[in-house]
Design an enzyme around this catalytic site. Structure first.
Site, PDB file in Angstrom:
ATOM      1  N   LYS A   1      48.567  27.935  42.114  1.00  0.00           N
ATOM      2  CA  LYS A   1      47.602  27.655  41.040  1.00  0.00           C
ATOM      3  C   LYS A   1      47.864  28.568  39.851  1.00  0.00           C
ATOM      4  O   LYS A   1      48.383  29.683  39.991  1.00  0.00           O
ATOM      5  CB  LYS A   1      46.147  27.823  41.514  1.00  0.00           C
ATOM      6  CG  LYS A   1      45.708  29.262  41.850  1.00  0.00           C
ATOM      7  CD  LYS A   1      45.113  30.028  40.671  1.00  0.00           C
ATOM      8  CE  LYS A   1      44.886  31.488  41.035  1.00  0.00           C
ATOM      9  NZ  LYS A   1      45.201  32.462  40.050  1.00  0.00           N
TER      10      LYS A   1
ATOM     11  N   ASP B   1      39.730  31.937  45.915  1.00  0.00           N
ATOM     12  CA  ASP B   1      40.411  30.760  45.378  1.00  0.00           C
ATOM     13  C   ASP B   1      40.998  29.845  46.449  1.00  0.00           C
ATOM     14  O   ASP B   1      41.707  28.894  46.131  1.00  0.00           O
ATOM     15  CB  ASP B   1      41.441  31.123  44.291  1.00  0.00           C
ATOM     16  CG  ASP B   1      42.237  32.360  44.633  1.00  0.00           C
ATOM     17  OD1 ASP B   1      42.298  32.688  45.831  1.00  0.00           O
ATOM     18  OD2 ASP B   1      42.792  32.987  43.721  1.00  0.00           O
TER      19      ASP B   1
HETATM   20  O1  C5P Z   1      38.219  36.701  47.212  1.00  0.00           O
HETATM   21  P1  C5P Z   1      39.451  37.492  47.416  1.00  0.00           P
HETATM   22  O2  C5P Z   1      39.503  38.119  48.792  1.00  0.00           O
HETATM   23  O3  C5P Z   1      40.700  36.741  47.104  1.00  0.00           O
HETATM   24  O4  C5P Z   1      39.381  38.684  46.374  1.00  0.00           O
HETATM   25  C1  C5P Z   1      40.206  39.813  46.450  1.00  0.00           C
HETATM   26  C2  C5P Z   1      39.603  40.932  45.625  1.00  0.00           C
HETATM   27  O5  C5P Z   1      39.653  40.602  44.230  1.00  0.00           O
HETATM   28  C3  C5P Z   1      38.147  41.215  45.907  1.00  0.00           C
HETATM   29  O6  C5P Z   1      38.002  42.110  46.968  1.00  0.00           O
HETATM   30  C4  C5P Z   1      37.691  41.829  44.585  1.00  0.00           C
HETATM   31  O7  C5P Z   1      38.090  43.176  44.488  1.00  0.00           O
HETATM   32  C5  C5P Z   1      38.501  41.057  43.567  1.00  0.00           C
HETATM   33  N1  C5P Z   1      37.753  39.904  43.030  1.00  0.00           N
HETATM   34  C6  C5P Z   1      36.752  40.133  42.095  1.00  0.00           C
HETATM   35  N2  C5P Z   1      36.044  39.060  41.586  1.00  0.00           N
HETATM   36  C7  C5P Z   1      36.338  37.803  41.956  1.00  0.00           C
HETATM   37  C8  C5P Z   1      37.370  37.541  42.886  1.00  0.00           C
HETATM   38  C9  C5P Z   1      38.064  38.641  43.394  1.00  0.00           C
HETATM   39  O8  C5P Z   1      36.477  41.282  41.720  1.00  0.00           O
HETATM   40  N3  C5P Z   1      35.646  36.785  41.439  1.00  0.00           N
END
Ligand code: C5P
Length: 318
Positions: free
Chosen positions: A29, A156
């Site tokens: 993506k 995502d």
């Molecule tokens: O959701 P995911 O595990 O992919 O996110 C990884 C990290 O990216 C989260 O732990 C956070 O630190 C950051 N993040 C964020 N805000 C979001 C998505 C991700 O701060 N909307």
């Protein structure tokens, strides 16, 4: 949710699902608009983003097995753990727990999407694992059910179940498709040497904002959505935006040269993809994308540059 596997199934356990291998293709993506709001109490940032799935893809094959195993091939996969910390393994466990089936499969991943590149490669593989295991085990979940499980795996991952072009809100996990007349957009994907850690880039953005050194947040995606409807690459080019770009450039100043090379090669626009360090460029058409990719690569400002197009479907059995 489907019925749990019970004693009735023991006589003919292979009647459900696939007996042969299931092959799933999943796209990378990019974000056409990535508006990052304030840090929430749960550690995530509120997002207003437009996701777009492109023709760069990974492939996951699932076969029947007596345990759950994962093997991988592709550049950099040697660095990845193959245990329960791997998002693919976690996805298989999450689906099995939801559907009440044993989490047994032999999974093999062929990676092309660069690691830690801002293209959601790890999330794509988790989405692929959900779709592959659903077909292998015959659990028959809907896309919406798979997307709900996906939300527990990463912000995502739900988008990569759906694919196409979609608006993402919340922490990115709330996805609604952008309905548009079919149009193909042509991109150049410039892959950097090495990755960037997503949480680190978010932290850098918070730091820049606290220091008053970041541009005003992009906010709503309305202008981008209106530009998509016009189906004119020059109009779309003017509407692309990414709040994380300043933070990625701050951590990796060399990306400025990559963006500049794309501009010099005649790209309509260039921006950092997600949290970077991959840069993407919009081209007027497919042959322009090929030419720009070759010029960027010749400029020596990235590891590789490839033409791609979108939107592409989400994770699907091929
Ligand atoms: O959701 P995911 O595990 O992919 O996110 C990884 C990290 O990216 C989260 O732990 C956070 O630190 C950051 N993040 C964020 N805000 C979001 C998505 C991700 O701060 N909307």
């Amino acid at each position: 949710m489907t019925e749990a596997w019970g004693p009735d199934d023991e006589d003919e356990p292979r009647l459900r699902g696939a007996s042969g291998p299931v092959r799933v293709r999943v796209p990378a993506k990019i974000n056409l608009h990535l508006g990052v709001g304030p840090l929430r109490p749960d550690g995530y940032h509120e997002l207003n983003t437009v996701y777009h799935a492109i023709s760069l893809h990974d492939e996951l094959t699932a076969r029947r097995g007596d345990t759950l195993t994962l093997t991988m091939e592709g550049e950099g996969t040697g660095e990845l753990a193959l245990d329960d910390s791997n998002l693919v393994i976690r996805a298989a466990h999450a689906l099995a727990a939801y559907a009440g089936v044993p989490p047994y499969a032999r999974l093999h991943l062929r990676k092309q999407i660069p690691l830690a590149g801002g293209l959601a490669g790890g999330s794509a593989d988790a989405a692929a694992a959900l779709v592959a295991c659903d077909a292998l085990w015959g659990t028959g979940l809907s896309r919406d059910e798979l997307a709900a499980i996906a939300a527990g795996l990463g912000s995502d991952v739900p988008f990569l179940i759906h694919g196409g072009t979609a608006l993402g809100t919340g922490r990115g996990e709330a996805v609604s498709p952008v309905l548009a007349r079919p149009t193909s957009w042509h991109w150049v994907v410039a892959v950097a040497d090495g990755g960037l850690s997503t949480p680190e880039v978010y932290r850098e953005l918070d730091r820049l904002r606290a220091a008053g050194a970041a541009a005003a947040p992009l906010g709503s995606a309305d202008a981008l959505l209106a530009a998509l409807r016009q189906r004119d690459p020059a109009v779309l080019a003017a509407a692309l935006g990414n709040d994380m770009q300043a933070a990625a450039l701050s951590l990796r100043p060399a990306l400025a040269a990559t963006l500049k090379a794309g501009e010099a090669a005649g790209a309509l626009a260039g921006l950092v993809s997600g949290s970077g360090p991959t840069c993407v460029f919009l081209a007027a058409d497919g042959s322009d994308a090929e030419r720009i990719a070759a010029e960027i690569e010749a400029a020596g400002v990235c590891r590789a540059a490839r033409a791609a197009h979108g939107p592409m479907p989400g994770a699907r059995v091929v």
